[in-house]
Enzyme design. Structure first.
Site, PDB file in Angstrom:
ATOM      1  N   GLU A 179     -14.088 -14.899   8.933  1.00  0.00           N
ATOM      2  CA  GLU A 179     -14.004 -14.326   7.581  1.00  0.00           C
ATOM      3  C   GLU A 179     -13.700 -15.420   6.555  1.00  0.00           C
ATOM      4  OE1 GLU A 179     -11.009 -11.293   7.047  1.00  0.00           O
ATOM      5  OE2 GLU A 179     -11.667 -10.856   5.013  1.00  0.00           O
TER       6      GLU A 179
ATOM      7  N   LYS B 282     -17.758 -11.999   8.597  1.00  0.00           N
ATOM      8  CA  LYS B 282     -17.183 -11.044   7.631  1.00  0.00           C
ATOM      9  C   LYS B 282     -17.059 -11.745   6.281  1.00  0.00           C
ATOM     10  CE  LYS B 282     -13.148  -8.154   6.721  1.00  0.00           C
ATOM     11  NZ  LYS B 282     -12.301  -7.128   7.292  1.00  0.00           N
TER      12      LYS B 282
ATOM     13  N   ARG C 258       0.851  -1.209   0.000  1.00  0.00           N
ATOM     14  CA  ARG C 258       0.000   0.000   0.000  1.00  0.00           C
ATOM     15  C   ARG C 258       0.884   1.256   0.000  1.00  0.00           C
ATOM     16  NH1 ARG C 258      -3.138  -3.698  -0.641  1.00  0.00           N
ATOM     17  NH2 ARG C 258      -4.699  -4.459   0.826  1.00  0.00           N
TER      18      ARG C 258
HETATM   19  P1  13P Z   1     -10.539  -5.259   2.224  1.00  0.00           P
HETATM   20  O1  13P Z   1     -11.794  -4.524   2.592  1.00  0.00           O
HETATM   21  O2  13P Z   1      -9.469  -4.377   1.661  1.00  0.00           O
HETATM   22  O3  13P Z   1     -10.809  -6.497   1.427  1.00  0.00           O
HETATM   23  O4  13P Z   1      -9.889  -5.755   3.587  1.00  0.00           O
HETATM   24  C1  13P Z   1     -10.688  -6.288   4.533  1.00  0.00           C
HETATM   25  C2  13P Z   1      -9.955  -7.328   5.260  1.00  0.00           C
HETATM   26  O5  13P Z   1      -9.781  -7.233   6.457  1.00  0.00           O
HETATM   27  C3  13P Z   1      -9.481  -8.507   4.531  1.00  0.00           C
HETATM   28  O6  13P Z   1      -9.085  -9.478   5.436  1.00  0.00           O
END
Ligand code: 13P
Length: 337
Positions: free
Chosen positions: A176, A218, A33
């Site tokens: 997630e 998530k 980034r």
């Molecule tokens: P992004 O929203 O950039 O996909 O990142 C979220 C995240 O925590 C991925 O693990």
């Protein structure tokens, strides 16, 4: 803020349209980034950047939780204030990424997320540092022969084992299962992979006795692959994502906070808003964006202290827009001011 139970913590994070700032990029990802704006990824620069984000006025009322990386939860701001305190002063709860990344499985290029070894000890330390919730990211790829059942099962089992241990330590697990956007697959391929993954995840969570009321999901949205020649529109993404969630996610789960996964920041907001305008579900449907919250702020910052205010304005704006989207009250016109 006195939040005593897992249910209270999870409910607080997504209350009143609030969402999560994902600021848990590992050092290599943060390096990528920073490369894009020509800033060196040193420990101090990473601290300065995150300090700037956490001091943004738009954190208040719009952000209920911030996910941190191990380095960040230990850092202090330039004036000596722990970064965790900056977050709680804004009314947000500190969270921590606890997985240890991806390891290859099989011969197709799939991965399983690791990090269960020593996790209990690490969780105990994070609790003592003020963490209230945690994140573990599983990655599912779509492609030739992928995802395999083995990959889905191994990843969802690990997520459930992690979630149980986190709850036993008094924190809210964020689970997630990310189906990647990478590839030229259709939105229906994404639906199938997401459906299978969520089904497996909730089976494993149930088998492990995980308290669903003290858990946050998530997920990815159901979208076309990023290289697919025909890109599904906002309404189709919203409808198919909701259908997939309604088919698999128990109504008692307090919050679903999407990842942005490479969507542009405005599109990530528009999709979330469209789903909340449709309605018909009991969970809070909100955001846990990394890139879609930070991209404009990062670009405005460029590593220069004279840009701090415009960078903070950019983050505050996106946080506010996404809160409105979580309430189904966003409008494209609000982006043009
Ligand atoms: P992004 O929203 O950039 O996909 O990142 C979220 C995240 O925590 C991925 O693990």
């Amino acid at each position: 803020m006195s939040l005593n139970t897992l249910e209270e913590i999870a409910t607080y994070i997504v209350s009143n349209g609030k969402g999560i700032l994902a600021a848990d990029e590992s050092n290599p990802t943060c390096g990528k980034r920073f490369d894009s704006i020509g800033v060196e990824s040193t420990e101090d620069n990473r601290r300065d950047y995150r300090e700037m984000l956490f001091r943004s006025s738009g954190m208040k009322d719009n952000i209920g939780g911030v996910i941190l990386f191990d380095e960040t939860i230990r850092q202090v701001a330039k004036d000596g204030t722990p970064l965790v305190d900056l977050i709680t002063n804004q009314g947000a709860l500190p969270g921590i990424k606890v997985d240890k990344g991806l390891q290859p499985i099989g011969d197709l290029g799939e991965t399983v997320t690791v990090g269960l070894d020593g996790l209990d000890e690490r969780l105990k330390e994070y609790v003592s540092m003020g963490a209230k919730f945690t994140k573990w990211r599983a990655v599912i790829k779509i492609g030739d022969g992928m995802p395999t059942d083995e990959c889905i099962d191994a990843n969802m089992k690990a997520l459930a084992d992690y979630a149980k241990l986190v709850q036993d330590n008094g924190m809210v697990p964020m689970v997630e299962p990310e189906v990647l956007m990478d590839g030229n697959h259709s939105i229906d391929d994404c639906y199938k992979a997401s459906d299978k993954s969520l089904k497996s995840l909730f089976d494993h969570l149930k088998n492990n006795g995980v308290n669903i009321k003290g858990t946050i999901l998530k997920p990815n949205m159901v979208t076309s692959g990023s290289d697919c020649s025909s890109q599904a529109g906002i309404d189709e993404v919203a409808r198919k994502t909701l259908d997939c969630l309604l088919a698999n996610v128990p109504a008692e789960l307090p919050g679903i906070t999407f990842l942005s996964g490479g969507q542009s920041d405005i599109l990530a907001t528009a999709h979330l808003d469209a789903m909340n305008k449709i309605g018909g579900f009991q969970w809070k449907l909100s955001f846990s964006y990394g890139r879609a919250l930070q991209a404009a702020a990062l670009k405005a910052w460029m590593g220069k202290s004279e840009n701090i205010f415009i960078s903070q304005d950019a983050l505050s704006h996106r946080a506010k827009m996404n809160k409105l989207a979580s309430l189904g009250q966003w409008d494209q016109e609000l982006e043009d001011v």
